[in-house]
Scaffold this motif. Sequence first.
Motif, PDB file in Angstrom:
ATOM      1  N   SER A 138       0.829  -1.212   0.000  1.00 12.26           N
ATOM      2  CA  SER A 138       0.000   0.000   0.000  1.00 12.26           C
ATOM      3  C   SER A 138       0.864   1.263   0.000  1.00 12.26           C
ATOM      4  O   SER A 138       0.441   2.310  -0.509  1.00 12.26           O
ATOM      5  N   SER A 184       6.188  -6.770   8.068  1.00 11.52           N
ATOM      6  CA  SER A 184       5.144  -7.782   8.240  1.00 11.52           C
ATOM      7  C   SER A 184       5.592  -9.203   7.918  1.00 11.52           C
ATOM      8  O   SER A 184       5.003 -10.148   8.420  1.00 11.52           O
ATOM      9  N   HIS A 212       1.586  -3.208  11.877  1.00 14.41           N
ATOM     10  CA  HIS A 212       1.870  -4.346  12.762  1.00 14.41           C
ATOM     11  C   HIS A 212       2.456  -3.921  14.103  1.00 14.41           C
ATOM     12  O   HIS A 212       2.760  -4.763  14.939  1.00 14.41           O
ATOM     13  N   SER A 242      -7.552  -2.605  11.630  1.00 13.73           N
ATOM     14  CA  SER A 242      -8.030  -3.909  11.137  1.00 13.73           C
ATOM     15  C   SER A 242      -7.243  -5.079  11.690  1.00 13.73           C
ATOM     16  O   SER A 242      -7.656  -6.222  11.538  1.00 13.73           O
ATOM     17  N   LYS A 243      -6.100  -4.835  12.281  1.00 14.67           N
ATOM     18  CA  LYS A 243      -5.266  -5.945  12.757  1.00 14.67           C
ATOM     19  C   LYS A 243      -5.464  -6.106  14.264  1.00 14.67           C
ATOM     20  O   LYS A 243      -6.456  -6.667  14.684  1.00 14.67           O
TER      21      LYS A 243
END
Length: 395
Positions: A138, A184, A212, A242-243
Amino acid sequence: MGNVHELGFLREKIEELKEQGVYRQLPVLAGGNDPEIVLNGRKVINLSSNNYLGFANHPRLKRAAIDAIEKYGAGAGAVRTIVGNMTIHEELEEILAEFKREEAVFIYQSGFNCNMGTIQAVTERGDLILSDELNHASIIDGVRLSRADKAIFRHGDMNHLEEILKTERDKYKNILIITDGVFSMDGDIAPLPDIVELAEKYGAMTYVDDAHGSGVLGESGRGTVDHFSLQGRVDFTMGTLSKAIGVVGGYVAGSKVMYEWLSHRARPVLFSTTMPPSAAGAIIEAIKMLMETTEYTDRLWDNAKHFKEKMNALGFNTGNSQTPITPVIIGDEGKTMEFSRKLLENGVFVSGIVFPTVPVGTGRVRCMVTAGHSKEQLDQAVKVFAKVGREMGII
Ligand SMILES: *Cc1c(COP(=O)(O)O)cnc(C)c1O
């Protein structure tokens, strides 16, 4: 000649994927994203999700989402700049700014959108973007959308970064250095204090993608910037909701002027509907839970340490990981995918990750330990790793 609408050109590419052995079906989950899941009809231990704190299916988040739906409805109904900006979205930004200990936070519908929208909005022709070679897709897309020039520095290599800064500084108006906080695929942490120091020395701006790191590193999951006590010295700290936070969405934390500008020029916010109020409500609850106690992040780190120690004792190579992301490096691509398949046959779901997501010859299965796993589940997973690892001659 075939009909173009038969999409024969795509069919050919799909055949190529099959020949290379990288064609796959999407895994289907029956139920929530828990430490044990029902995958394609079978119960297995889940070592693949980013649900670090077990929030995705937490009763308090579910309750908050339902309450928000009752009050605000199922959808926001418009983009933020028209009439999709509700009090619950403003509340979310306020609590995130308080949590991150920064002046302001600007939210997006996803972390991906946040990187694409922010990088493009804060750079222009005549600027230079410096990006770590292992940065997330991204970021790469955000850089592509920007009119600025770009240069890539070798992963975590501060000498290389300084070399570029030295030769290029005077040719550009603004320079933006972008790095993941936690990488990640390897679980290593960026040398952020050094990056910030170089940025200050050469008058460059800094941008940290903490997808992360948020909910994982720092006091109660405040992130990589907090981990290194660098609040106020990083211009843009991006995070995902979202994580670890368990819902959906992204944000960038920084100054008030950053907020003002993004609210006029961030294209995913100008042209795409605001995140649903249920998501905002659930995230607010998650942030409150993190501000109440370090219990969730403590359990995450305790589990990660437990799992990593046992895997290392067995002789598995877990690379340079400094976080709960635990890669088990196999090397060969085919062998990696076979290892992942056999682990699943034995009741453990860990996705295999190979080129082009990681460099050729560094195939790995990536284990994601969460706060939600019990020690029994982790020990059972280790037992399966030992059995399959021995059968395949990996340990
Ligand atoms: C997952 C991820 C993103 C995207 O976040 P989403 O909220 O899932 O869109 C961005 N950057 C990094 C480093 C990521 O791992």
